[in-house]
Write an enzyme that holds these catalytic residues in place. Structure first.
Site, mmCIF file in Angstrom:
data_model
loop_
_atom_site.group_PDB
_atom_site.id
_atom_site.type_symbol
_atom_site.label_atom_id
_atom_site.label_comp_id
_atom_site.label_asym_id
_atom_site.label_seq_id
_atom_site.Cartn_x
_atom_site.Cartn_y
_atom_site.Cartn_z
ATOM 1 N N LEU A 140 -6.321 -25.325 -2.156
ATOM 2 C CA LEU A 140 -7.093 -26.502 -1.803
ATOM 3 C C LEU A 140 -8.484 -26.462 -2.444
ATOM 4 O O LEU A 140 -8.965 -27.456 -2.963
ATOM 5 C CB LEU A 140 -7.215 -26.599 -0.285
ATOM 6 C CG LEU A 140 -7.769 -27.895 0.314
ATOM 7 C CD1 LEU A 140 -6.941 -29.088 -0.137
ATOM 8 C CD2 LEU A 140 -7.777 -27.811 1.837
ATOM 9 N N GLY A 141 -9.128 -25.298 -2.402
ATOM 10 C CA GLY A 141 -10.432 -25.148 -3.037
ATOM 11 C C GLY A 141 -11.607 -25.455 -2.131
ATOM 12 O O GLY A 141 -12.517 -26.189 -2.505
ATOM 13 N N VAL A 142 -11.572 -24.865 -0.920
ATOM 14 C CA VAL A 142 -12.678 -25.067 0.017
ATOM 15 C C VAL A 142 -13.051 -23.747 0.680
ATOM 16 O O VAL A 142 -12.224 -22.847 0.806
ATOM 17 C CB VAL A 142 -12.310 -26.082 1.132
ATOM 18 C CG1 VAL A 142 -12.201 -27.481 0.571
ATOM 19 C CG2 VAL A 142 -11.029 -25.677 1.849
ATOM 20 N N ASP B 177 0.060 -7.621 1.409
ATOM 21 C CA ASP B 177 0.481 -6.221 1.500
ATOM 22 C C ASP B 177 2.005 -6.103 1.536
ATOM 23 O O ASP B 177 2.563 -5.283 2.260
ATOM 24 C CB ASP B 177 -0.129 -5.538 2.735
ATOM 25 C CG ASP B 177 -0.037 -4.012 2.649
ATOM 26 O OD1 ASP B 177 0.126 -3.498 1.528
ATOM 27 O OD2 ASP B 177 -0.089 -3.347 3.701
ATOM 28 N N ASN C 160 5.231 4.854 9.292
ATOM 29 C CA ASN C 160 5.967 3.678 9.745
ATOM 30 C C ASN C 160 5.754 2.483 8.814
ATOM 31 O O ASN C 160 6.523 1.519 8.849
ATOM 32 C CB ASN C 160 5.537 3.245 11.150
ATOM 33 C CG ASN C 160 6.320 3.920 12.249
ATOM 34 O OD1 ASN C 160 5.783 4.719 13.007
ATOM 35 N ND2 ASN C 160 7.603 3.613 12.352
ATOM 36 N N SER C 161 4.696 2.532 8.012
ATOM 37 C CA SER C 161 4.353 1.404 7.145
ATOM 38 C C SER C 161 5.545 1.000 6.283
ATOM 39 O O SER C 161 6.141 1.833 5.601
ATOM 40 C CB SER C 161 3.176 1.758 6.241
ATOM 41 O OG SER C 161 1.999 1.880 6.987
ATOM 42 N N HIS D 131 0.817 -1.223 0.000
ATOM 43 C CA HIS D 131 0.000 0.000 0.000
ATOM 44 C C HIS D 131 0.848 1.269 0.000
ATOM 45 O O HIS D 131 0.351 2.350 -0.261
ATOM 46 C CB HIS D 131 -0.984 0.008 1.175
ATOM 47 C CG HIS D 131 -0.377 0.283 2.514
ATOM 48 N ND1 HIS D 131 -0.075 -0.697 3.433
ATOM 49 C CD2 HIS D 131 -0.030 1.454 3.111
ATOM 50 C CE1 HIS D 131 0.428 -0.146 4.522
ATOM 51 N NE2 HIS D 131 0.460 1.156 4.350
#
Length: 482
Positions: A280-282, A152, A227-228, A122
């Site tokens: 995984l697809g759940v 991020d 600070n990011s 960001h």
């Protein structure tokens, strides 16, 4: 004596001093030389970390262009102003404006004259210009290596040539303990190279709605805007996290992305040009106390839905199953399972222990690659050239009027003005039919992956493109700014 033992001694000594040297009312407090020695030892630990880390922390400033469309103005509205001799107020409205922001980052690697810097996505997302200021005051123009909105995390680089620059030492965020001292370094409110300290307040924080993938380190070290992207360090000066977020209107609540997650993102971006994640697809949710008690389990996650044709469906997982182990390791909660899956290499077979209808079962599932990775790779690799492409489909060929003799290719959908693609002469609507690093190595472009592969091979040396424009065939050489 290591630093951890020293801090333990500091605590015991200060406690003993308080208990056995408690003055009576009105009596003057007289610290002993030993009291000062204990406090000075603690101060030296923080001073040592600051001296070690600060030189590798950088100030990042960005400029972003925000474009917007003006709504259509009815002629009668304009005539109203003209009738009274008043200048029309919307004629001078700008089509775009620029925004500036500040953030932090830290140098993690130096290779071939480039210094690589980790920061938050960001901080640099949508920036048209990125400048990096080093601790010695020198300023460099930065390039984006890659970014990962899901965590991020972003990796940028600056050209330093033969200049010697300091780097940080990366720690192991999996081994940190709640209560440990931590030190944050960054540029809050533009106050460069500010150092604050606190403790690890909690680990594995998720469900905050800040990132799609969350496993934050929570700290009470002062973290403020600016600070990011800066480092969160342990008492040995090793980076254990990247300062990412603060909670508005709250004090003592800051969050950092664990460095182990950031390091995996960085290594993937450098090696593959994209972040490789298992899939995984759940759809899953944390167990409620009632469900956990009913099934006789303490920890795990409930499968609420299985994606069609996903690795989970092919491996036999069903809605209503409770996943209690993944590849031999207990599953604590949703965030824990997500991290275990995405850190598994696609194609690897894993053992998944479940509870179904009160019975324990072990399934063998072949992990797939998270959908969307290819699109992220295209954005990461093609962003430095300033254009985007799309696979040519029969529908597109018919709609746009592409010559019938073109069987395969990639249609150019956007070209950024002033970009390397623009400089090379590429235009929207062009169809790239072949690409290569040399005339003899040119290959037919049947998919976006084909072009990504050629760009990766070229490594900035230039890509030869065979382009169809209308009824004409032209050759262009595409080079990056590096």
């Amino acid at each position: 004596m290591n630093t951890r033992q020293l801090l333990k001694g500091v605590t015991l000594s200060l406690t003993a001093t308080f208990l056995f040297s408690l003055p009576s009312f009105g009596q003057e407090v007289k610290p002993t030389p030993q009291d000062y020695n204990v406090v000075e030892s603690l101060e030296k630990v923080f001073e040592s970390v600051a001296e070690k880390v600060k030189p590798a922390v950088v100030n990042i400033s960005t400029v972003s262009e925000v474009k917007f469309k003006h709504p259509p103005i009815p002629p009668e509205f304009r005539d109203f102003f003209f009738h009274f001799g008043i200048p029309f107020p919307f004629d001078n409205m700008p089509d775009e404006f620029k925004t500036k922001s500040l953030g932090s980052g830290f140098i993690v690697k130096v290779k071939n004259g480039w210094a690589y810097i980790l920061t938050n996505n960001h901080v640099i997302d949508k920036a048209t210009k990125i400048k990096v200021k080093l601790s010695d005051g020198s300023i460099y123009k930065a390039k984006v290596v890659g970014k990962d909105p899901k965590t991020d995390i972003a990796l940028i680089k600056i050209k330093i040539g033969n200049k010697k620059v300091p780097t940080v030492e990366l720690g192991d965020s999996d081994n940190i303990k709640v209560g440990e001292f931590v030190i944050a370094v960054g540029n809050p409110y533009g106050l460069n190279w500010t150092v604050t300290h606190g403790i690890v307040s909690a680990k594995g924080r998720h469900g905050l709605g800040l990132n799609p993938i969350e496993n934050f380190i929570q700290t009470d070290a002062a973290i403020n805007p600016g600070n990011s992207g800066g480092p969160l360090c342990d008492i040995h000066g090793k980076v254990i996290g990247i300062n990412t977020a603060i909670v508005r209107n709250a004090q003592g609540l800051g969050f950092a992305v664990p460095i182990n997650i950031a390091q995996k993102v960085m290594n993937d971006l450098l090696k593959y040009g994209k972040v490789i994640r298992g899939w995984l697809g759940v759809y899953i949710e944390d167990l409620s106390p009632e469900i956990a008690k009913k099934f006789g389990v303490k920890k795990g996650v409930l499968v609420t839905k299985v994606v069609k044709d996903s690795p989970a469906e092919k491996g036999g997982l069903r809605s209503g199953d409770i996943i209690v182990e993944f590849n031999g390791k207990p599953v604590k909660n949703v965030s824990d399972l997500q991290l275990k899956v995405i850190n598994t290499k696609p194609g690897e077979k894993v053992k998944v222990k479940i509870i179904r209808d009160g019975q324990k079962k072990v399934l063998t599932i072949k992990i797939g690659e998270m959908p969307g990775s290819k699109q992220v790779a295209m954005e990461n690799l093609l962003s430095k050239y300033g254009f985007s492409v799309q696979k040519l489909t029969p529908e597109l060929k018919k709609r746009i009027g592409i010559p019938k003799w073109i069987k395969d290719g990639l249609i150019v959908t956007t070209v950024k003005p002033g970009s390397p693609a623009d400089d090379a002469g590429l235009k929207e609507g062009d169809v790239i039919v072949k690409a290569g690093t040399t005339p003899r190595s040119m290959e037919i472009m049947r998919s976006v992956d084909d072009l990504l592969s050629i760009i990766k091979k070229a490594n900035g040396s230039g890509v030869l493109l065979k382009v169809v424009r209308g009824e004409n065939v032209i050759f262009l050489v595409l080079t990056s700014e590096e």
